[in-house]
Design a protein around this motif. Structure first.
Motif, PDB file in Angstrom:
ATOM      1  N   LEU A 202       0.827  -1.201   0.000  1.00 51.61           N
ATOM      2  CA  LEU A 202       0.000   0.000   0.000  1.00 51.61           C
ATOM      3  C   LEU A 202       0.863   1.253   0.000  1.00 51.61           C
TER       4      LEU A 202
ATOM      5  N   LEU B 280      -9.729   4.588  -0.482  1.00 56.55           N
ATOM      6  CA  LEU B 280      -8.932   3.445  -0.023  1.00 56.55           C
ATOM      7  C   LEU B 280      -9.499   2.791   1.235  1.00 56.55           C
TER       8      LEU B 280
ATOM      9  N   GLU C 290     -10.579  -0.931   1.069  1.00 53.78           N
ATOM     10  CA  GLU C 290      -9.420  -1.806   0.842  1.00 53.78           C
ATOM     11  C   GLU C 290      -8.612  -1.987   2.126  1.00 53.78           C
TER      12      GLU C 290
ATOM     13  N   LYS D  52     -10.565  -4.053   4.798  1.00 51.75           N
ATOM     14  CA  LYS D  52     -10.597  -5.472   4.449  1.00 51.75           C
ATOM     15  C   LYS D  52      -9.264  -6.149   4.745  1.00 51.75           C
ATOM     16  N   ASN D  53      -8.181  -5.524   4.342  1.00 51.01           N
ATOM     17  CA  ASN D  53      -6.879  -6.180   4.447  1.00 51.01           C
ATOM     18  C   ASN D  53      -6.279  -6.160   5.845  1.00 51.01           C
TER      19      ASN D  53
END
Length: 326
Positions: free
Chosen positions: A261, A298, A301, A304-305
């Protein structure tokens, strides 16, 4: 770890006598003629970057704890200034000379903390004067304010400003300031708090000398704000955003994703941070940047991660996974 800011030390500097630093100061880089010539320009140009010098053997020795650099960091963030460097250095003339010259050259706005008290070992004024080949000048305006606003110490009931004494000489050490006689004195000696006699000495156009006492440091720094805002590209820091995420995952478990990221968002000027919270079941992840729309895109994302959620403050999600606090 990502973007970990280590803050050290604290305020009141206890420098050593001037003659003890002759050999040390010899190692400082020579002053370039262009440096003094650009002092006026430095005092007027737009402010993008900042630096902070904490001065004091007491800080390096662990006797005092620095809070001024942390306050400076928040001050810069809120104004949209990029604080590039915080240094803690000893009460050594050579080190003060070198650091002041280097930071004045590299950054737009510099603040020093500590070493401007009344004793022989307070050497910040004289060291920074030496850094820029200036004389120390007794400032009458500062002396007048000192007489008006400072109260005699209980241990000095008979002190008088009209009678020469070691105590008077000590007090005058605090109003002998580095002055460039080729520039307006008004731009070099600032009084930003009507309740305080303490001046802010501005040297080479961008080095601001502040006391180490936290109460005075914060008050004077805040007093500078109206003078700085017109020179900011992003007044009030309205274009700087921080998104905070709470995650139950260990840092090592999310390190791979955060590395990817960070590489992905770097071209957009966004920084990714990861911060452990010892004694808690959740850690923190941050995104800091100016592209608010992209940063908000973002959020799904990141959530979730890291198997987490966006929060307003670090403790917001603690109770969701801490049975003892339910």
């Amino acid at each position: 770890m990502f973007s970990r800011l280590s803050q050290l030390g604290r305020h009141l500097s206890r420098p050593v006598s001037n003659h003890a630093h002759t050999s040390a100061s010899a190692f400082a880089p020579p002053l370039r003629p262009s440096t003094m010539a650009s002092a006026e320009e430095r005092s007027k140009r737009m402010i993008h970057t900042a630096g902070c010098i904490i001065i004091g053997d007491e800080v390096l020795g662990g006797k005092t704890v620095d809070t001024n650099s942390a306050y400076m960091a928040k001050f810069c963030f809120n104004l949209g200034m990029n604080l590039k460097r915080v240094e803690v250095i000893g009460d050594d003339e050579g080190e003060i000379v070198e650091a002041a010259r280097r930071m004045s050259e590299n950054y737009d706005f510099i603040v020093t903390s500590g070493g401007i008290g009344p004793t022989h070992d307070d050497i910040t004024y004289q060291s920074i004067a030496k850094a820029f080949d200036l004389e120390l000048v007794e400032h009458q305006g500062a002396l007048d304010r000192m007489k008006k606003l400072s109260k005699p110490h209980p241990s000095q009931p008979n002190f008088s400003y009209d009678v020469p004494s070691p105590a008077l000489e000590a007090k005058k050490r605090m109003i002998r300031l580095p002055i460039d006689k080729l520039r307006s004195e008004e731009d070099q000696v600032l009084f930003v708090d009507e309740s305080l006699w303490v001046p802010i000495s501005v040297v080479n156009g961008n080095v601001h000398i502040l006391p180490g006492v936290p109460r005075l440091f914060t008050s004077l720094l805040e007093g500078l704000k109206p003078l700085l805002v017109p020179r900011l590209t992003d007044p009030e820091g309205k274009g700087v955003y921080r998104l905070l995420f709470s995650t139950p995952m260990a840092e090592s478990a999310v390190a791979g994703f955060l590395t990817e990221l960070a590489a992905k968002v770097e071209p957009k000027g966004i920084k990714v941070g990861s911060y452990p919270r010892w004694g808690r079941q959740r850690n923190s992840v941050t995104l800091v940047g100016r592209d608010k729309e992209y940063m908000e895109s973002l959020i799904p994302e990141v959530e979730k991660n890291v198997q987490g959620i966006r929060v307003e403050s670090e403790g917001d999600a603690d109770q969701s996974d801490d049975p003892e606090e339910k």
